[in-house]
Design an enzyme around this catalytic site. Sequence first.
Site, mmCIF file in Angstrom:
data_model
loop_
_atom_site.group_PDB
_atom_site.id
_atom_site.type_symbol
_atom_site.label_atom_id
_atom_site.label_comp_id
_atom_site.label_asym_id
_atom_site.label_seq_id
_atom_site.Cartn_x
_atom_site.Cartn_y
_atom_site.Cartn_z
ATOM 1 N N GLN A 296 0.847 -1.191 0.000
ATOM 2 C CA GLN A 296 0.000 0.000 0.000
ATOM 3 C C GLN A 296 0.888 1.249 0.000
ATOM 4 O O GLN A 296 1.798 1.362 -0.799
ATOM 5 C CB GLN A 296 -0.981 -0.048 1.170
ATOM 6 C CG GLN A 296 -1.944 -1.232 1.125
ATOM 7 C CD GLN A 296 -3.087 -1.086 0.124
ATOM 8 O OE1 GLN A 296 -3.208 -0.092 -0.582
ATOM 9 N NE2 GLN A 296 -3.962 -2.090 0.060
ATOM 10 N N SER A 297 0.675 2.187 0.920
ATOM 11 C CA SER A 297 1.365 3.477 0.833
ATOM 12 C C SER A 297 2.803 3.459 1.323
ATOM 13 O O SER A 297 3.477 4.499 1.275
ATOM 14 C CB SER A 297 0.568 4.550 1.582
ATOM 15 O OG SER A 297 -0.621 4.833 0.880
ATOM 16 N N VAL A 298 3.315 2.323 1.760
ATOM 17 C CA VAL A 298 4.764 2.209 1.944
ATOM 18 C C VAL A 298 5.452 2.508 0.605
ATOM 19 O O VAL A 298 6.572 3.022 0.562
ATOM 20 C CB VAL A 298 5.141 0.810 2.470
ATOM 21 C CG1 VAL A 298 6.651 0.583 2.416
ATOM 22 C CG2 VAL A 298 4.643 0.636 3.906
ATOM 23 N N ALA A 299 4.735 2.227 -0.493
ATOM 24 C CA ALA A 299 5.262 2.559 -1.824
ATOM 25 C C ALA A 299 5.649 4.027 -1.936
ATOM 26 O O ALA A 299 6.612 4.380 -2.640
ATOM 27 C CB ALA A 299 4.221 2.216 -2.891
ATOM 28 N N LYS A 300 4.917 4.891 -1.266
ATOM 29 C CA LYS A 300 5.220 6.325 -1.334
ATOM 30 C C LYS A 300 6.641 6.604 -0.855
ATOM 31 O O LYS A 300 7.360 7.440 -1.422
ATOM 32 C CB LYS A 300 4.207 7.110 -0.493
ATOM 33 C CG LYS A 300 2.779 7.071 -1.018
ATOM 34 C CD LYS A 300 1.845 7.852 -0.103
ATOM 35 C CE LYS A 300 0.459 8.033 -0.713
ATOM 36 N NZ LYS A 300 -0.309 6.798 -0.830
#
Length: 396
Positions: free
Chosen positions: A114-118
């Site tokens: 999920q937003s760990v990708a950010k």
Amino acid sequence: MNSVSPFRDPAAPGNPVIPRQDWDRAPWNRWTFQHVRDLLPTTQVWRGPGPVSHLPTDLRDIDAITFAAEGRACTVGSFLESNYADGFLVLHGGKIVAERYMNGMTSRTQHLSQSVAKSVVGTVAGILIDRGVVNPAAPLTHYLPELEATAYRGATVQHVLDMTSGVVFDETYTALDSHMAQLDAASGWKDHRNPNWPKSVWDLILSLKDLECPHGTSFRYRSIETDVLSFVLQRATATSLADLVSRELWAPMGAEEDAYFTVDAAGYSLGDGGFNATLRDYARFALLHLRGGEIDGKRIVSNEWLAGTRFEADPTLFGGIYHEVLPTGAYHNQFWIEDTVHGVYMARGVFGQLVYIDPTADFAAVVLSSWPEFVSTARTQTTLAAVRAIRGALGS
């Protein structure tokens, strides 16, 4: 207690079919977060031809470590059993001191972050900023002149790094007509509920015409900002995001396995939340940050940029609901900052994804989960309390 998912093998006779519009929701996510490439179009993030960076192991028994959560005493062991964890790893002193796989996950399973990708994208941005390829003070329109016709006119690269543009973007995950619902469809994660919605992430960015406040005056969590940043990086380097992450980060840091992104109909890798990797490779990402941008003696990102990420965030721009979890927190360079005094920082994603990084204590923890809720203040507070208790017990 966590239930055993009946959806581990949806192809098996008699098992239910995972619904297209709800594949990332409970109970389906107990299976799907480990099998995203079986459901959506994806693209490879190559680990490269080089050696795997070393992760020495010195396992400790951490299950009996106690902490308080929601007014009651808990143990790390009970936390892992009751909070829908799929993978859990702790680094201390450069060594793995705890490593657990649950819910069918293995050491070779790529799990949706999920937003760990950010924060993965933010780290690549830091590498390119160090090299002078991208200027954080430059207007977005320097790289993406098409944004002159959008609400991003006048915003800088740093504004999207920090999510402090003033652009209206409704992040409501459960609303059927929010910008987030449009992003789900534009990214290829869901079917279009409205035939007039943008057909790709780029088209969605071009459709954002309204401002809610002046650029640079307030932090508002907007997933689309990471995608704007990703398009800046792609335009500045004439390289796709997946290839950039491979070339600048994944291969140099010595990842053990390939990672992958989900892609939209135009072939864009979803920078805001479509990244999938193994537990140990997320740990290598954390170790790179613990070591000030080096791993196995190889400099990948400057310590100056990482120190700026940790200590130069502006907490006055951070408030409201964000204080429920991080009362002295901030947000900077696509990372959540626990506080700007101690410089503990983290990558976070919905449904319980976390990479917690404390360079001063030489401590990091990776938690991969499949919560039944998108967000949960109680579960997040419990997770952070467990991680901090482990750090304390290890003598940091």
